[in-house]
Design a protein around this motif. Structure first.
Motif, PDB file in Angstrom:
ATOM      1  N   ASP A  13       0.827  -1.208   0.000  1.00  0.00           N
ATOM      2  CA  ASP A  13       0.000   0.000   0.000  1.00  0.00           C
ATOM      3  C   ASP A  13       0.862   1.258   0.000  1.00  0.00           C
ATOM      4  O   ASP A  13       0.517   2.260  -0.635  1.00  0.00           O
ATOM      5  N   HIS A  14       2.001   1.214   0.690  1.00  0.00           N
ATOM      6  CA  HIS A  14       2.900   2.372   0.702  1.00  0.00           C
ATOM      7  C   HIS A  14       3.534   2.575  -0.678  1.00  0.00           C
ATOM      8  O   HIS A  14       3.706   3.712  -1.126  1.00  0.00           O
ATOM      9  N   ALA A  15       3.851   1.481  -1.349  1.00  0.00           N
ATOM     10  CA  ALA A  15       4.399   1.571  -2.709  1.00  0.00           C
ATOM     11  C   ALA A  15       3.352   2.145  -3.657  1.00  0.00           C
ATOM     12  O   ALA A  15       3.663   3.004  -4.489  1.00  0.00           O
ATOM     13  N   ARG A  16       2.099   1.696  -3.537  1.00  0.00           N
ATOM     14  CA  ARG A  16       1.028   2.227  -4.385  1.00  0.00           C
ATOM     15  C   ARG A  16       0.868   3.727  -4.169  1.00  0.00           C
ATOM     16  O   ARG A  16       0.692   4.486  -5.120  1.00  0.00           O
ATOM     17  N   ASP A  17       0.909   4.169  -2.919  1.00  0.00           N
ATOM     18  CA  ASP A  17       0.788   5.594  -2.618  1.00  0.00           C
ATOM     19  C   ASP A  17       1.927   6.380  -3.271  1.00  0.00           C
ATOM     20  O   ASP A  17       1.703   7.435  -3.865  1.00  0.00           O
ATOM     21  N   ALA A  18       3.142   5.872  -3.150  1.00  0.00           N
ATOM     22  CA  ALA A  18       4.304   6.568  -3.713  1.00  0.00           C
ATOM     23  C   ALA A  18       4.200   6.669  -5.229  1.00  0.00           C
ATOM     24  O   ALA A  18       4.465   7.730  -5.804  1.00  0.00           O
ATOM     25  N   PHE A  19       3.801   5.585  -5.899  1.00  0.00           N
ATOM     26  CA  PHE A  19       3.687   5.618  -7.355  1.00  0.00           C
ATOM     27  C   PHE A  19       2.495   6.451  -7.817  1.00  0.00           C
ATOM     28  O   PHE A  19       2.558   7.116  -8.845  1.00  0.00           O
TER      29      PHE A  19
END
Length: 90
Positions: A13-19
């Motif tokens: 979820d943190h990766a999705r937010d960053a991208f």
């Protein structure tokens, strides 16, 4: 720390937010060695340097890190000889 980390948070979820929030515009990323070190290398950073012996190592970057007096760096490099010596001597 600079906010630039070699190690990333593994949570998807943190990766999705960053991208999702990453700018999509094409930008010119050409810069000088001086500016790159100033913007991207901070005291306490972890450096991973590639190359083999004296071949294909970022010698100019290593010298600029020394010139800018970056401190408390961690370092990893495959057959790190000259790059390691430059950084240690600085």
């Amino acid at each position: 720390m600079s906010g630039h980390s070699f190690f990333a948070d593994p949570h998807p979820d943190h990766a999705r937010d960053a991208f999702r929030d990453k700018p999509r515009a094409l930008t010119n990323k050409v810069t000088t060695v001086t500016d790159a070190v100033k913007r991207l290398v901070a005291d306490g950073d972890y450096l991973a340097i590639g190359g083999f012996g004296t071949n294909r190592i970022p010698t100019a970057v290593c010298h600029e890190i020394v010139r800018q007096k970056k401190q408390n760096l961690s370092f990893a490099g495959h057959t790190a000889t000259h790059d390691f010596q430059i950084l240690c001597a600085g």
